[in-house]
Scaffold this motif. Sequence first.
Motif, PDB file in Angstrom:
ATOM      1  N   VAL A   1       0.961  -1.225  -0.047  1.00 39.62           N
ATOM      2  CA  VAL A   1       0.081  -0.090   0.005  1.00 39.62           C
ATOM      3  C   VAL A   1       0.841   1.277   0.104  1.00 39.62           C
ATOM      4  O   VAL A   1       1.980   1.331   0.707  1.00 39.62           O
ATOM      5  CB  VAL A   1      -1.035   0.071   1.253  1.00 39.62           C
ATOM      6  CG1 VAL A   1      -1.586   1.335   1.421  1.00 39.62           C
ATOM      7  CG2 VAL A   1      -1.928  -1.104   1.115  1.00 39.62           C
ATOM      8  N   ASP A   2       0.273   2.177  -0.904  1.00 38.46           N
ATOM      9  CA  ASP A   2       1.036   3.338  -0.754  1.00 38.46           C
ATOM     10  C   ASP A   2       1.377   4.198   0.622  1.00 38.46           C
ATOM     11  O   ASP A   2       0.156   4.390   1.192  1.00 38.46           O
ATOM     12  CB  ASP A   2       0.357   4.505  -1.879  1.00 38.46           C
ATOM     13  CG  ASP A   2       1.125   5.786  -1.963  1.00 38.46           C
ATOM     14  OD1 ASP A   2       2.342   5.889  -1.276  1.00 38.46           O
ATOM     15  OD2 ASP A   2       0.776   6.297  -3.005  1.00 38.46           O
ATOM     16  N   GLU A   3       2.491   4.364   0.981  1.00 36.75           N
ATOM     17  CA  GLU A   3       2.380   5.071   2.466  1.00 36.75           C
ATOM     18  C   GLU A   3       3.127   6.371   2.273  1.00 36.75           C
ATOM     19  O   GLU A   3       3.592   6.881   3.223  1.00 36.75           O
ATOM     20  CB  GLU A   3       3.601   3.940   3.173  1.00 36.75           C
ATOM     21  CG  GLU A   3       4.925   3.950   2.931  1.00 36.75           C
ATOM     22  CD  GLU A   3       5.839   3.498   3.872  1.00 36.75           C
ATOM     23  OE1 GLU A   3       5.465   2.737   4.790  1.00 36.75           O
ATOM     24  OE2 GLU A   3       7.293   3.939   3.781  1.00 36.75           O
ATOM     25  N   ARG A   4       3.067   7.028   1.155  1.00 37.94           N
ATOM     26  CA  ARG A   4       3.620   8.532   1.143  1.00 37.94           C
ATOM     27  C   ARG A   4       3.281   9.420   2.223  1.00 37.94           C
ATOM     28  O   ARG A   4       4.262   9.990   2.831  1.00 37.94           O
ATOM     29  CB  ARG A   4       3.185   8.858   0.012  1.00 37.94           C
ATOM     30  CG  ARG A   4       4.310   8.607  -1.445  1.00 37.94           C
ATOM     31  CD  ARG A   4       3.879   9.340  -2.628  1.00 37.94           C
ATOM     32  NE  ARG A   4       2.690   8.485  -3.216  1.00 37.94           N
ATOM     33  CZ  ARG A   4       2.162   8.772  -4.377  1.00 37.94           C
ATOM     34  NH1 ARG A   4       2.690   9.933  -5.145  1.00 37.94           N
ATOM     35  NH2 ARG A   4       1.276   8.105  -4.864  1.00 37.94           N
TER      36      ARG A   4
ATOM     37  N   LEU B   1      -2.811   3.276   9.584  1.00 36.91           N
ATOM     38  CA  LEU B   1      -3.353   4.338   8.548  1.00 36.91           C
ATOM     39  C   LEU B   1      -3.029   3.593   7.196  1.00 36.91           C
ATOM     40  O   LEU B   1      -3.788   3.418   6.020  1.00 36.91           O
ATOM     41  CB  LEU B   1      -2.366   5.494   8.499  1.00 36.91           C
ATOM     42  CG  LEU B   1      -2.925   6.564   9.551  1.00 36.91           C
ATOM     43  CD1 LEU B   1      -1.829   7.461   9.482  1.00 36.91           C
ATOM     44  CD2 LEU B   1      -4.209   6.877   9.463  1.00 36.91           C
ATOM     45  N   ILE B   2      -1.860   2.612   7.105  1.00 38.74           N
ATOM     46  CA  ILE B   2      -1.486   1.801   5.963  1.00 38.74           C
ATOM     47  C   ILE B   2      -2.778   0.721   5.719  1.00 38.74           C
ATOM     48  O   ILE B   2      -3.238   0.362   4.624  1.00 38.74           O
ATOM     49  CB  ILE B   2      -0.068   1.218   6.180  1.00 38.74           C
ATOM     50  CG1 ILE B   2       0.895   2.067   5.806  1.00 38.74           C
ATOM     51  CG2 ILE B   2      -0.124  -0.044   5.085  1.00 38.74           C
ATOM     52  CD1 ILE B   2       2.328   1.596   6.391  1.00 38.74           C
ATOM     53  N   LEU B   3      -2.916  -0.027   6.796  1.00 38.64           N
ATOM     54  CA  LEU B   3      -4.081  -0.881   6.855  1.00 38.64           C
ATOM     55  C   LEU B   3      -5.603  -0.571   6.592  1.00 38.64           C
ATOM     56  O   LEU B   3      -6.278  -0.892   5.956  1.00 38.64           O
ATOM     57  CB  LEU B   3      -3.940  -1.881   8.180  1.00 38.64           C
ATOM     58  CG  LEU B   3      -5.105  -2.742   8.376  1.00 38.64           C
ATOM     59  CD1 LEU B   3      -4.751  -3.978   7.198  1.00 38.64           C
ATOM     60  CD2 LEU B   3      -4.546  -3.534   9.541  1.00 38.64           C
ATOM     61  N   GLN B   4      -5.735   0.778   6.982  1.00 42.06           N
ATOM     62  CA  GLN B   4      -6.821   1.289   6.842  1.00 42.06           C
ATOM     63  C   GLN B   4      -7.006   1.678   5.295  1.00 42.06           C
ATOM     64  O   GLN B   4      -8.206   1.582   5.025  1.00 42.06           O
ATOM     65  CB  GLN B   4      -7.101   2.531   7.804  1.00 42.06           C
ATOM     66  CG  GLN B   4      -8.575   3.237   7.765  1.00 42.06           C
ATOM     67  CD  GLN B   4      -9.459   2.243   8.290  1.00 42.06           C
ATOM     68  OE1 GLN B   4      -9.281   1.654   9.576  1.00 42.06           O
ATOM     69  NE2 GLN B   4     -10.672   1.912   7.785  1.00 42.06           N
ATOM     70  N   GLN B   5      -6.160   2.022   4.782  1.00 38.88           N
ATOM     71  CA  GLN B   5      -6.292   2.367   3.344  1.00 38.88           C
ATOM     72  C   GLN B   5      -6.762   0.966   2.606  1.00 38.88           C
ATOM     73  O   GLN B   5      -7.746   1.044   1.727  1.00 38.88           O
ATOM     74  CB  GLN B   5      -4.967   2.758   2.724  1.00 38.88           C
ATOM     75  CG  GLN B   5      -4.415   4.280   2.747  1.00 38.88           C
ATOM     76  CD  GLN B   5      -3.225   4.383   2.208  1.00 38.88           C
ATOM     77  OE1 GLN B   5      -3.318   4.250   0.858  1.00 38.88           O
ATOM     78  NE2 GLN B   5      -2.256   4.887   2.690  1.00 38.88           N
ATOM     79  N   TYR B   6      -6.109  -0.103   2.921  1.00 38.55           N
ATOM     80  CA  TYR B   6      -6.390  -1.180   2.352  1.00 38.55           C
ATOM     81  C   TYR B   6      -7.957  -1.542   2.502  1.00 38.55           C
ATOM     82  O   TYR B   6      -8.585  -2.065   1.918  1.00 38.55           O
ATOM     83  CB  TYR B   6      -5.516  -2.489   2.764  1.00 38.55           C
ATOM     84  CG  TYR B   6      -5.868  -3.904   2.185  1.00 38.55           C
ATOM     85  CD1 TYR B   6      -5.376  -4.283   0.933  1.00 38.55           C
ATOM     86  CD2 TYR B   6      -6.435  -4.679   3.100  1.00 38.55           C
ATOM     87  CE1 TYR B   6      -5.551  -5.433   0.554  1.00 38.55           C
ATOM     88  CE2 TYR B   6      -6.777  -6.078   2.423  1.00 38.55           C
ATOM     89  CZ  TYR B   6      -6.003  -6.426   1.244  1.00 38.55           C
ATOM     90  OH  TYR B   6      -6.653  -7.711   0.772  1.00 38.55           O
ATOM     91  N   LEU B   7      -8.453  -1.802   4.036  1.00 38.98           N
ATOM     92  CA  LEU B   7      -9.637  -1.865   4.312  1.00 38.98           C
ATOM     93  C   LEU B   7     -10.650  -1.209   3.652  1.00 38.98           C
ATOM     94  O   LEU B   7     -11.659  -1.829   3.105  1.00 38.98           O
ATOM     95  CB  LEU B   7      -9.973  -1.896   5.970  1.00 38.98           C
ATOM     96  CG  LEU B   7      -9.014  -2.798   6.596  1.00 38.98           C
ATOM     97  CD1 LEU B   7      -9.072  -2.559   8.332  1.00 38.98           C
ATOM     98  CD2 LEU B   7      -9.416  -4.274   6.528  1.00 38.98           C
ATOM     99  N   ASP B   8     -10.469  -0.072   3.630  1.00 33.07           N
ATOM    100  CA  ASP B   8     -11.210   1.070   2.819  1.00 33.07           C
ATOM    101  C   ASP B   8     -11.384   0.614   1.280  1.00 33.07           C
ATOM    102  O   ASP B   8     -12.572   0.759   0.519  1.00 33.07           O
ATOM    103  CB  ASP B   8     -10.767   2.478   2.717  1.00 33.07           C
ATOM    104  CG  ASP B   8     -10.889   3.015   4.357  1.00 33.07           C
ATOM    105  OD1 ASP B   8     -11.628   2.328   5.141  1.00 33.07           O
ATOM    106  OD2 ASP B   8     -10.386   4.068   4.330  1.00 33.07           O
TER     107      ASP B   8
END
Length: 401
Positions: free
Chosen positions: A362-365, A391-398
């Motif tokens: 996941v993009d972590e910029r 925040l990284i995991l939340q991007q994926y879950l979303d």
Amino acid sequence: MIKTKEEIKLIREGGVILAEIMKKISVMIYPGMNTGELEKKANKIMQAIGARPAFKNFVMPNGEKFPTALCTSINHEIVHAPAIPSRILESGDIVGIDVGMEYPYNATRNPRNKYSRGGGYYTDMAQTFLVGDVKPEIKKLVEVTEQSLYLGLEQVKPGNTLNDIGKAIQGYVEKNGFSVVRELVGHGVGYAVHEAPQVPHYAITNKSIKNIILEPGMVLAIEPMVNVGSWKIKEAVDGFTFETEDDSLSAHFEHTIAVTEKGCEIITKFQSGQKNKEKYLGIDWGEKRIGLAIGERGSNMAIPFDVVGDINSLMKVIKNENINRLIIGNPIKMSGEKNTTKEFEIFIKKLKSILDIPMEFVDERLTSKEADALIGDKRTKAPRDSIAAMLILQQYLDRIS
């Protein structure tokens, strides 16, 4: 006291709500969270749905009023530790959350509970939760305590006795090398948060006056408290909390149940679904620290978990938490170009050689800046690296929801 079917119907409604409150609190339990925030959440939900916290302002035997809606008992604390003054949960802790509720409160629904000014009926439940990375022997204590409760509930049927419940619980606990608290017991519930009969979680004699025969319509709170060391207890200096006498760890599980014609109905059934869902681990890699967060398919919520220092510690978390998929922050420049270092590539290569589970990147910029913002406005006290992993995991879950 025997409850009518109409009364049990209202108790059942309250039990479903109380279990949902426990579920909402459970997702907030992670390293860095404080007990005061858990208390705020419980009070807010109860107020919104027309319920009253049963423990708050409850007059204790010493004459003092209990100060909070939740009991938040950490490690060697057995029960009755107030959620305020607030305390920070740390990785490796266990915390017992005990919550009671009167529902519906000040409502006009019939039948009203004539024993309570608010007219509602009482339910009571407790769960012990693991905080972050917990040692296997501590996890065993929690698992044995929970299983002992369900073995006790299997004995709940008309014609059986309280001794049948106590024997089942004590036998299983002691077989696993732990001890059952004797000086604190379960109780009747419904008309009041604590009412007759007392429910021992250990064997009593069949001829004992305490050995009541179970009948349909009884509503009980069965709640084994299990210690690593001695079963003996002591009172803490706050005048509310009970601790293990030898400062060993303690776990606590409780359900409100109704005795039915067929056996046992769990009124406060806690359906977390954790064992049936794919479990994800979010990873924010750094050369010195690896931030971790946990989430599940369908929950749409990432939770900060822990920070570890090396790949061996990471592997322990993956094993102990039964992780099914890794969600890894991929270092990328603001321009969109890859920004991976040789050390990061070695880390990923080693993971792939050891593990046979899927990995997603996941993009972590912007996660580090967002993590700093969350910490800066005091929305969380979890470590920065675990917030970045969240925040990284939340991007994926979303993305997959």
